[in-house]
Design an enzyme around this catalytic site. Structure first.
Site, PDB file in Angstrom:
ATOM      1  N   GLY A  54     -29.111 -32.792  50.762  1.00 51.37           N
ATOM      2  CA  GLY A  54     -28.525 -34.043  51.225  1.00 51.37           C
ATOM      3  C   GLY A  54     -28.335 -35.073  50.131  1.00 51.37           C
ATOM      4  O   GLY A  54     -27.467 -35.949  50.239  1.00 51.37           O
ATOM      5  N   SER A  55     -29.122 -34.972  49.061  1.00 53.53           N
ATOM      6  CA  SER A  55     -28.984 -35.930  47.960  1.00 53.53           C
ATOM      7  C   SER A  55     -27.873 -35.556  46.994  1.00 53.53           C
ATOM      8  O   SER A  55     -27.517 -36.358  46.133  1.00 53.53           O
ATOM      9  CB  SER A  55     -30.301 -36.032  47.178  1.00 53.53           C
ATOM     10  OG  SER A  55     -31.279 -36.661  47.963  1.00 53.53           O
ATOM     11  N   SER A  96     -32.409 -38.164  44.056  1.00 52.79           N
ATOM     12  CA  SER A  96     -33.348 -37.471  44.942  1.00 52.79           C
ATOM     13  C   SER A  96     -33.884 -38.518  45.907  1.00 52.79           C
ATOM     14  O   SER A  96     -34.557 -39.464  45.482  1.00 52.79           O
ATOM     15  CB  SER A  96     -34.502 -36.839  44.163  1.00 52.79           C
ATOM     16  OG  SER A  96     -35.474 -36.376  45.081  1.00 52.79           O
ATOM     17  N   SER A  98     -36.214 -38.373  48.155  1.00 54.83           N
ATOM     18  CA  SER A  98     -37.686 -38.452  48.140  1.00 54.83           C
ATOM     19  C   SER A  98     -38.200 -38.815  46.753  1.00 54.83           C
ATOM     20  O   SER A  98     -39.282 -39.365  46.608  1.00 54.83           O
ATOM     21  CB  SER A  98     -38.284 -37.104  48.547  1.00 54.83           C
ATOM     22  OG  SER A  98     -37.914 -36.123  47.587  1.00 54.83           O
ATOM     23  N   THR A 101     -38.062 -33.944  44.268  1.00 52.10           N
ATOM     24  CA  THR A 101     -37.472 -32.599  44.313  1.00 52.10           C
ATOM     25  C   THR A 101     -37.541 -31.951  42.932  1.00 52.10           C
ATOM     26  O   THR A 101     -37.021 -32.491  41.952  1.00 52.10           O
ATOM     27  CB  THR A 101     -36.037 -32.687  44.859  1.00 52.10           C
ATOM     28  OG1 THR A 101     -36.142 -33.210  46.182  1.00 52.10           O
ATOM     29  CG2 THR A 101     -35.340 -31.351  44.894  1.00 52.10           C
ATOM     30  N   ARG A 145     -30.354 -36.390  54.272  1.00 53.39           N
ATOM     31  CA  ARG A 145     -28.960 -36.125  54.674  1.00 53.39           C
ATOM     32  C   ARG A 145     -28.381 -37.276  55.474  1.00 53.39           C
ATOM     33  O   ARG A 145     -27.172 -37.510  55.459  1.00 53.39           O
ATOM     34  CB  ARG A 145     -28.864 -34.821  55.473  1.00 53.39           C
ATOM     35  CG  ARG A 145     -29.671 -34.798  56.744  1.00 53.39           C
ATOM     36  CD  ARG A 145     -29.746 -33.395  57.307  1.00 53.39           C
ATOM     37  NE  ARG A 145     -30.442 -33.327  58.590  1.00 53.39           N
ATOM     38  CZ  ARG A 145     -31.753 -33.338  58.759  1.00 53.39           C
ATOM     39  NH1 ARG A 145     -32.550 -33.415  57.707  1.00 53.39           N
ATOM     40  NH2 ARG A 145     -32.287 -33.266  59.964  1.00 53.39           N
ATOM     41  N   GLU A 224     -28.864 -28.011  59.152  1.00 60.91           N
ATOM     42  CA  GLU A 224     -30.078 -28.843  59.185  1.00 60.91           C
ATOM     43  C   GLU A 224     -30.258 -29.594  60.503  1.00 60.91           C
ATOM     44  O   GLU A 224     -31.377 -29.750  60.978  1.00 60.91           O
ATOM     45  CB  GLU A 224     -30.076 -29.834  58.015  1.00 60.91           C
ATOM     46  CG  GLU A 224     -30.264 -29.157  56.671  1.00 60.91           C
ATOM     47  CD  GLU A 224     -30.293 -30.129  55.511  1.00 60.91           C
ATOM     48  OE1 GLU A 224     -31.275 -30.867  55.369  1.00 60.91           O
ATOM     49  OE2 GLU A 224     -29.307 -30.163  54.748  1.00 60.91           O
ATOM     50  N   HIS A 240      -7.466 -15.681  49.174  1.00 59.24           N
ATOM     51  CA  HIS A 240      -7.457 -14.570  48.230  1.00 59.24           C
ATOM     52  C   HIS A 240      -8.668 -13.657  48.399  1.00 59.24           C
ATOM     53  O   HIS A 240      -8.893 -12.777  47.573  1.00 59.24           O
ATOM     54  CB  HIS A 240      -7.376 -15.116  46.797  1.00 59.24           C
ATOM     55  CG  HIS A 240      -6.134 -15.941  46.583  1.00 59.24           C
ATOM     56  ND1 HIS A 240      -4.933 -15.386  46.205  1.00 59.24           N
ATOM     57  CD2 HIS A 240      -5.907 -17.256  46.783  1.00 59.24           C
ATOM     58  CE1 HIS A 240      -4.022 -16.349  46.147  1.00 59.24           C
ATOM     59  NE2 HIS A 240      -4.584 -17.489  46.497  1.00 59.24           N
ATOM     60  N   LYS A 332     -41.172 -26.353  50.580  1.00 57.05           N
ATOM     61  CA  LYS A 332     -41.557 -27.264  49.483  1.00 57.05           C
ATOM     62  C   LYS A 332     -43.080 -27.291  49.344  1.00 57.05           C
ATOM     63  O   LYS A 332     -43.608 -27.319  48.235  1.00 57.05           O
ATOM     64  CB  LYS A 332     -41.017 -28.671  49.752  1.00 57.05           C
ATOM     65  CG  LYS A 332     -39.507 -28.783  49.561  1.00 57.05           C
ATOM     66  CD  LYS A 332     -39.010 -30.214  49.744  1.00 57.05           C
ATOM     67  CE  LYS A 332     -37.506 -30.296  49.571  1.00 57.05           C
ATOM     68  NZ  LYS A 332     -36.950 -31.635  49.732  1.00 57.05           N
TER      69      LYS A 332
HETATM   70  C1  F6R Z   1     -33.273 -33.217  54.375  1.00 56.96           C
HETATM   71  C2  F6R Z   1     -32.203 -32.883  53.435  1.00 56.96           C
HETATM   72  C3  F6R Z   1     -32.511 -31.923  52.328  1.00 56.96           C
HETATM   73  C4  F6R Z   1     -32.977 -32.675  51.078  1.00 56.96           C
HETATM   74  C5  F6R Z   1     -33.290 -31.724  49.918  1.00 56.96           C
HETATM   75  C6  F6R Z   1     -33.636 -32.445  48.625  1.00 56.96           C
HETATM   76  O1  F6R Z   1     -32.804 -34.224  55.249  1.00 56.96           O
HETATM   77  O2  F6R Z   1     -31.124 -33.362  53.573  1.00 56.96           O
HETATM   78  O3  F6R Z   1     -31.350 -31.177  52.078  1.00 56.96           O
HETATM   79  O4  F6R Z   1     -31.982 -33.573  50.678  1.00 56.96           O
HETATM   80  O5  F6R Z   1     -34.350 -30.895  50.282  1.00 56.96           O
HETATM   81  O6  F6R Z   1     -34.611 -33.413  48.802  1.00 56.96           O
HETATM   82  P1  F6R Z   1     -34.363 -34.878  48.249  1.00 56.96           P
HETATM   83  O7  F6R Z   1     -33.099 -35.339  48.896  1.00 56.96           O
HETATM   84  O8  F6R Z   1     -35.537 -35.673  48.684  1.00 56.96           O
HETATM   85  O9  F6R Z   1     -34.244 -34.759  46.772  1.00 56.96           O
END
Ligand code: F6R
Length: 337
Positions: A54-55, A96, A98, A101, A145, A224, A240, A332
């Site tokens: 999502g990021s 990111s 969070s 990541t 996301r 998701e 193609h 994770k």
């Molecule tokens: C969860 C989501 C995931 C996170 C991914 C990376 O809502 O969208 O796809 O985005 O796991 O984590 P972040 O975004 O925290 O770096």
């Protein structure tokens, strides 16, 4: 920075409903835009986004949107490794939500080592502690996301400044999206109706040019939010290879969803029409979703908002919680042991 009090982070329908407001929530600090303008004056060889899930998607949106205007390459890396062509004349934008990541942090430390110019976007975690870089602080508490409109509204002006382009006004976009979503049923379809058509099928979102990342986003949102399998592809490339894949499985459960633009070139328009007819003849039941908007940017956002709502409708129809992503969390957690 605080979110509107009407925003409920644990309610995906509420978050998707607030997509237009989230687009105009973040006031990016002028010091960050000034830094980006300085980098532009010094000369920028390219812009490399780092991020996952999502990021990362905002990077694809910006790349597709500015492909005509920006005179420098824009790339998106979803890996531990920074591409070797990125050097100290590139600007690295690491995102990111969070801030923790591991793939993003790893590629970021490589960018740091080679002396790339760096801009960070995060709501906290390890990334927020990297105080020697410019940081766009995102409000905490959302699923990454669901933060796409916030992230995109921060990223686009930064890249426009880096590329010496005019900066987009997100206030007017909020109004455009609200107006369009109030009339989805009239100009497109009720999102619930499309979601019903997805039950028992595997949607395959197909976009071209500026709607190609929208197809990818839709696939990820079905994964998701609705916890369902979905695919995405891009025209003309899918003509193609993918077009051959339905012959043996005549009438299979794949549901092609063509993301159409009112701004398509004649060639792309014809390709979509011919592909649609061929898929029909193969026993599939493709759907055309025509984006609405005066510009490519409006089309991208309007259609993303609509498709995000479909993913929520599908989750609710299947009694699935669209917010929690337990498997991503568990993975994770195991990797961090
Ligand atoms: C969860 C989501 C995931 C996170 C991914 C990376 O809502 O969208 O796809 O985005 O796991 O984590 P972040 O975004 O925290 O770096």
């Amino acid at each position: 920075m605080k979110l509107l009090s009407s925003i409920k982070p644990d309610n995906m329908r509420n978050l998707v409903t607030h997509f237009p407001q989230l687009l105009s929530t973040l006031q990016i600090e002028s010091s960050i835009l000034n830094t980006a303008r300085e980098f532009h004056k010094e000369g920028v060889n390219g812009i490399c986004f780092l991020g996952m899930g999502g990021s990362s998607i905002a990077g694809n949106y910006v790349r597709a949107l500015l492909s005509k205007e920006a005179k420098i390459p824009i790339s998106v890396t979803r890996d531990y490794l920074l591409p070797t062509h990125v050097d100290n004349k590139w600007v690295v934008i690491a995102i990111s939500y969070s801030g923790n990541t591991e793939e993003t942090l790893s590629a970021l430390s490589m960018a740091n080592e080679i002396g790339s110019r760096i801009i960070l976007m995060t709501s906290g975690g390890k990334m927020a502690q990297k105080s020697k870089h410019q940081i766009v602080h995102l409000p905490e508490g959302l699923q990454p996301r669901a933060a796409l409109p916030l992230i995109f509204s921060a990223v686009l002006p930064v890249v426009e400044s880096l590329a010496g382009l005019k900066i987009t006004n997100f206030q007017y976009l909020e109004e455009v999206l609200i107006n369009k979503s109030n009339t989805w049923n009239e100009w497109l379809a009720p999102p619930k109706e499309i979601a019903e058509a997805f039950i028992g099928k595997t949607p395959l979102f197909i976009g071209a040019r500026h709607l190609a990342p929208v197809a990818y986003r839709a696939k990820c949102q079905i994964n998701e939010n609705s916890k369902a399998l979905a695919f995405h592809s891009e025209l003309p490339e899918a003509n193609h290879n993918e077009i051959e894949s339905f012959v043996k499985t005549n009438g299979c459960s794949v549901l092609p969803v063509f993301l159409r633009s009112g701004l398509e070139s004649t060639k792309i328009n014809r390709r979509f029409d011919v592909t649609y007819d061929l898929y029909l003849e193969m026993g599939l039941s493709p759907i055309n979703l025509l984006a609405s908007g005066d510009t490519r940017l409006e089309e991208m956002l309007v259609l993303t908002h609509f498709l995000d709502m479909i993913s929520v409708e599908l989750a609710e129809l299947c009694s699935i919680d669209p917010v929690s992503v337990e498997k991503i969390k568990e993975l994770k957690h195991r990797l961090s042991r």
